[in-house]
Design a protein around this motif. Sequence first.
Motif, mmCIF file in Angstrom:
data_model
loop_
_atom_site.group_PDB
_atom_site.id
_atom_site.type_symbol
_atom_site.label_atom_id
_atom_site.label_comp_id
_atom_site.label_asym_id
_atom_site.label_seq_id
_atom_site.Cartn_x
_atom_site.Cartn_y
_atom_site.Cartn_z
ATOM 1 N N PHE A 128 3.144 -6.815 145.920
ATOM 2 C CA PHE A 128 3.491 -5.781 146.335
ATOM 3 C C PHE A 128 3.663 -5.012 147.794
ATOM 4 C CE2 PHE A 128 0.412 -1.861 146.021
ATOM 5 C CZ PHE A 128 1.087 -1.115 145.353
ATOM 6 N N ILE A 129 2.158 -5.488 148.456
ATOM 7 C CA ILE A 129 2.316 -5.659 150.173
ATOM 8 C C ILE A 129 4.312 -5.605 151.107
ATOM 9 C CG2 ILE A 129 0.743 -5.357 152.084
ATOM 10 C CD1 ILE A 129 -0.190 -4.751 150.017
ATOM 11 N N ASP A 130 4.089 -6.552 150.409
ATOM 12 C CA ASP A 130 5.878 -6.713 151.320
ATOM 13 C C ASP A 130 6.734 -5.728 150.924
ATOM 14 O OD1 ASP A 130 4.389 -9.095 152.915
ATOM 15 O OD2 ASP A 130 5.240 -10.826 150.500
ATOM 16 N N LEU A 131 6.583 -5.161 149.803
ATOM 17 C CA LEU A 131 7.472 -4.302 149.510
ATOM 18 C C LEU A 131 7.094 -2.968 150.050
ATOM 19 C CD1 LEU A 131 10.165 -3.107 147.895
ATOM 20 C CD2 LEU A 131 8.312 -2.854 146.149
ATOM 21 N N GLN A 132 6.381 -2.677 149.768
ATOM 22 C CA GLN A 132 6.077 -1.480 151.223
ATOM 23 C C GLN A 132 6.094 -1.963 152.332
ATOM 24 O OE1 GLN A 132 1.875 0.352 150.600
ATOM 25 N NE2 GLN A 132 0.779 -1.617 148.652
ATOM 26 N N ASP A 133 5.840 -2.799 153.205
ATOM 27 C CA ASP A 133 6.191 -3.203 154.467
ATOM 28 C C ASP A 133 8.354 -3.139 154.953
ATOM 29 O OD1 ASP A 133 3.539 -3.256 155.351
ATOM 30 O OD2 ASP A 133 3.674 -5.617 155.427
ATOM 31 N N LYS A 134 8.821 -3.563 153.785
ATOM 32 C CA LYS A 134 10.032 -3.624 154.233
ATOM 33 C C LYS A 134 10.733 -2.602 153.664
ATOM 34 C CE LYS A 134 11.654 -8.049 152.916
ATOM 35 N NZ LYS A 134 10.268 -9.150 153.351
ATOM 36 N N LEU A 135 10.283 -1.337 152.513
ATOM 37 C CA LEU A 135 10.450 -0.008 152.635
ATOM 38 C C LEU A 135 10.031 0.868 153.686
ATOM 39 C CD1 LEU A 135 9.136 0.541 148.707
ATOM 40 C CD2 LEU A 135 11.460 0.717 149.567
ATOM 41 N N HIS A 136 9.005 0.596 154.272
ATOM 42 C CA HIS A 136 8.630 1.401 155.651
ATOM 43 C C HIS A 136 9.845 0.697 156.955
ATOM 44 C CE1 HIS A 136 4.313 1.992 154.473
ATOM 45 N NE2 HIS A 136 4.743 2.807 154.059
ATOM 46 N N ASN A 137 9.914 -0.151 157.023
ATOM 47 C CA ASN A 137 10.910 -0.447 158.168
ATOM 48 C C ASN A 137 12.370 -0.444 157.276
ATOM 49 O OD1 ASN A 137 9.695 -2.187 160.055
ATOM 50 N ND2 ASN A 137 8.781 -3.875 158.869
ATOM 51 N N ASN A 138 12.879 -0.136 156.052
ATOM 52 C CA ASN A 138 14.087 0.227 156.163
ATOM 53 C C ASN A 138 14.352 1.981 155.843
ATOM 54 O OD1 ASN A 138 16.255 0.577 154.375
ATOM 55 N ND2 ASN A 138 16.696 -1.284 153.491
ATOM 56 N N ILE A 139 14.303 2.595 154.832
ATOM 57 C CA ILE A 139 14.345 3.870 154.388
ATOM 58 C C ILE A 139 13.615 4.705 154.423
ATOM 59 C CG2 ILE A 139 13.172 3.473 152.113
ATOM 60 C CD1 ILE A 139 14.810 5.668 150.832
ATOM 61 N N CYS A 140 12.228 3.987 155.352
ATOM 62 C CA CYS A 140 11.406 4.627 155.543
ATOM 63 C C CYS A 140 11.479 5.524 157.643
ATOM 64 C CB CYS A 140 9.532 4.391 155.547
ATOM 65 S SG CYS A 140 9.873 3.845 153.476
ATOM 66 N N ARG A 141 12.112 4.603 157.543
ATOM 67 C CA ARG A 141 12.449 4.770 159.370
ATOM 68 C C ARG A 141 11.065 4.559 160.142
ATOM 69 N NH1 ARG A 141 16.662 4.116 156.938
ATOM 70 N NH2 ARG A 141 19.231 5.046 157.721
ATOM 71 N N LYS A 142 11.081 3.218 159.490
ATOM 72 C CA LYS A 142 9.509 3.105 160.425
ATOM 73 C C LYS A 142 8.346 3.698 160.107
ATOM 74 C CE LYS A 142 11.990 -0.438 163.789
ATOM 75 N NZ LYS A 142 10.857 -1.571 163.273
ATOM 76 N N ARG A 143 8.276 4.824 159.355
ATOM 77 C CA ARG A 143 7.186 5.031 158.626
ATOM 78 C C ARG A 143 7.518 7.002 159.385
ATOM 79 N NH1 ARG A 143 1.436 2.325 158.279
ATOM 80 N NH2 ARG A 143 1.939 0.334 157.921
ATOM 81 N N THR A 144 8.535 6.893 159.872
ATOM 82 C CA THR A 144 8.467 8.522 160.598
ATOM 83 C C THR A 144 9.231 9.198 159.723
ATOM 84 O OG1 THR A 144 11.055 7.897 161.371
ATOM 85 C CG2 THR A 144 9.533 7.860 163.097
ATOM 86 N N LEU A 145 9.735 8.530 158.950
ATOM 87 C CA LEU A 145 10.315 9.685 157.287
ATOM 88 C C LEU A 145 9.575 9.515 156.269
ATOM 89 C CD1 LEU A 145 14.028 8.934 157.436
ATOM 90 C CD2 LEU A 145 12.477 10.660 158.912
ATOM 91 N N VAL A 146 8.671 8.149 155.988
ATOM 92 C CA VAL A 146 8.439 8.365 154.470
ATOM 93 C C VAL A 146 6.609 7.326 155.058
ATOM 94 C CG1 VAL A 146 8.148 7.591 152.156
ATOM 95 C CG2 VAL A 146 10.312 8.749 153.233
ATOM 96 N N SER A 147 5.287 7.933 154.593
ATOM 97 C CA SER A 147 4.627 6.403 154.178
ATOM 98 C C SER A 147 3.724 6.233 153.086
ATOM 99 C CB SER A 147 3.686 6.637 156.013
ATOM 100 O OG SER A 147 3.343 7.953 155.914
ATOM 101 N N VAL A 148 3.811 4.904 153.077
ATOM 102 C CA VAL A 148 3.162 4.519 151.650
ATOM 103 C C VAL A 148 1.522 4.605 151.553
ATOM 104 C CG1 VAL A 148 3.210 3.226 149.654
ATOM 105 C CG2 VAL A 148 5.038 4.266 150.963
ATOM 106 N N GLY A 149 0.566 5.217 150.609
ATOM 107 C CA GLY A 149 -0.435 4.641 150.596
ATOM 108 C C GLY A 149 -1.018 4.289 149.396
ATOM 109 N N THR A 150 -1.304 3.328 148.956
ATOM 110 C CA THR A 150 -2.274 2.946 147.557
ATOM 111 C C THR A 150 -3.749 2.951 147.783
ATOM 112 O OG1 THR A 150 -1.847 0.352 148.433
ATOM 113 C CG2 THR A 150 0.198 1.530 147.145
ATOM 114 N N HIS A 151 -4.189 3.366 146.340
ATOM 115 C CA HIS A 151 -5.803 3.248 146.379
ATOM 116 C C HIS A 151 -5.806 2.809 144.985
ATOM 117 C CE1 HIS A 151 -5.640 6.104 150.528
ATOM 118 N NE2 HIS A 151 -4.455 6.275 149.501
ATOM 119 N N ASP A 152 -7.488 1.832 145.309
ATOM 120 C CA ASP A 152 -8.065 1.845 143.988
ATOM 121 C C ASP A 152 -8.776 3.243 143.703
ATOM 122 O OD1 ASP A 152 -9.212 1.203 141.595
ATOM 123 O OD2 ASP A 152 -10.123 -0.676 143.174
#
Length: 582
Positions: A128-152
Amino acid sequence: MPTVTIDKKDLFDYLDNKYNTDQFRELCFEFGIELEEDTSEEGELAEGERAQLKIDIPANRYDLLCFEGLSRALGVFLGREKTPQYKVVPVAKPERITVAKECAEVRPYVVGAILRGVKLTKERYQSFIDLQDKLHNNICRKRTLVSVGTHDLDTVQGPFTYEAQKPEDIKFVPLNQTEEMDGRRVIEFYESDLHIKRFLHIIRDSPVYPVIYDSKRTVMSLPPLINSEHSKITLDTKNIFIEITATDLTKVSIVLNIMLTMFSGYCEEPFTVEPVEVVYPDGKSTVYPDLEPRSMKTTPKYLNGIVGINQTNDQIVDLLKKMSLDAAVDGDNSISVLLPPTRPDILQECDIAEDLGIAFGYNKIPRALNNAATVGKAFPLNKLSDLIRKEIAMAGWTEALTLSLCSHDENFKLLRREDRGDEAVVLANPKTFEYQVCRSTLLPGLLKTIRENKKHAIPYKLFEVSDVVFKDASRERGASNQRRACAIFSSHSAQFETIQGLLDTMMVSLNVPHAKEGRGYHLAEADLPTYLPGRSASVMYTDEEGKTIALGSIGVIHPEVLVNFELDYPVSSFEINVEPFL
């Protein structure tokens, strides 16, 4: 090309097959991915170490960036399972995120969703964590376009708000920390963090920082940097609240769908998602996610022709289902394809044809000679440009090839030109002030060439035949190119007759006579700010139909322009559009 690391035993157990390395490498090739490394091949593994498979994934296949997506896709490809049907569960009163108007200054968009009854293990949590990191580095353009937050979700209480606050007004304990910090302290604290410091620049200089609150004003996250320790996900978490902030609405929707489709399989009711309502400052509300499949139509003739095979309609449908594409034959002999939310990479018919080729097997496509006969020839505009270059070079001038980007001042202010806002294409995020606009004139490049080559003996005789760019509302892309020829002469005196003589030579080579009546070109008096008053003219051209247009200008460069470009000698020049001569 992203690389994912998958536990070998877990994957082979899921596929119910004990492949050897060569067999699995062949399966990867058939599916359109590549096995880069099998760590068990390197020798004996250390005690407790598990063999890993390192697999290269196409950059646009976000659904294959984790164990869940890759194993599921291979299972469908091998016919072991069917494509999951993802479902948004209707609720009477969905959780709500209200967006403050101030967020438009930093990250204007937010989306969300809830995964209920999730069963997490250590491996699932890490995936779950690794997928967020890979998306951040890919389509999210190192979080400049998109950033994911997950919560309990059980640690917070809705409804939620997405706001933009002054850094000193935001106070919370960041993830895995014990100290309460405000926004400024968070930036300072993570300056030494090898992971987080890469993203600090996104909001560091902003007067307000984006922040997510629950109904008790508890900070949940400071996008795009860090979540709160308060809502931290653990292995005991049962209900996961996902919020994603962004500057691009299309990409944030893709990222949300990928996160949900990959991990909704672990929900109490597999592949179900609970929606979240987002209310924007203008009062409009949108419910996320949208997991409905997209529909696209194609034809067997097109697909067979593109791939180079001859399959029946039913065979094409079966092959597409191997690629997780639900297809059916329509009555008009067309094929309707339902594209699942996991496949945002499919944009056109050719993308469906690519998947058909993979499912059929590239090695099985019959070899055939190309039956189409074509004759190559030069593009007319390029051929004309080469003829002009040849003629000017034979006249003793040296060709230059300058950069197509320049600063805004070089394109306007230094040439004593006014920017009316309807001419130059401006870059949204230039790396330096030297490359702010696409040039709309060739002159600055040649003047800078002289400036950087003062050590050479005068006279300077330079020319360039290249494209300039203009805004063009009639074009889909909003801009158009124009091929121009520009020449400059510099010596102890401007010698206007020299530059005019070159223009005449070029026109003679193009069979364009000097004439005011009928087809031909002539000079018309003009007061142009780049040139000396009384020493400039417009170059006019009359075509066979009697239509007269201005090709460009000719004249002696104004002394102020010479000072702006740090030139020591007078300069004369002409610049014209050559496209009307085609």
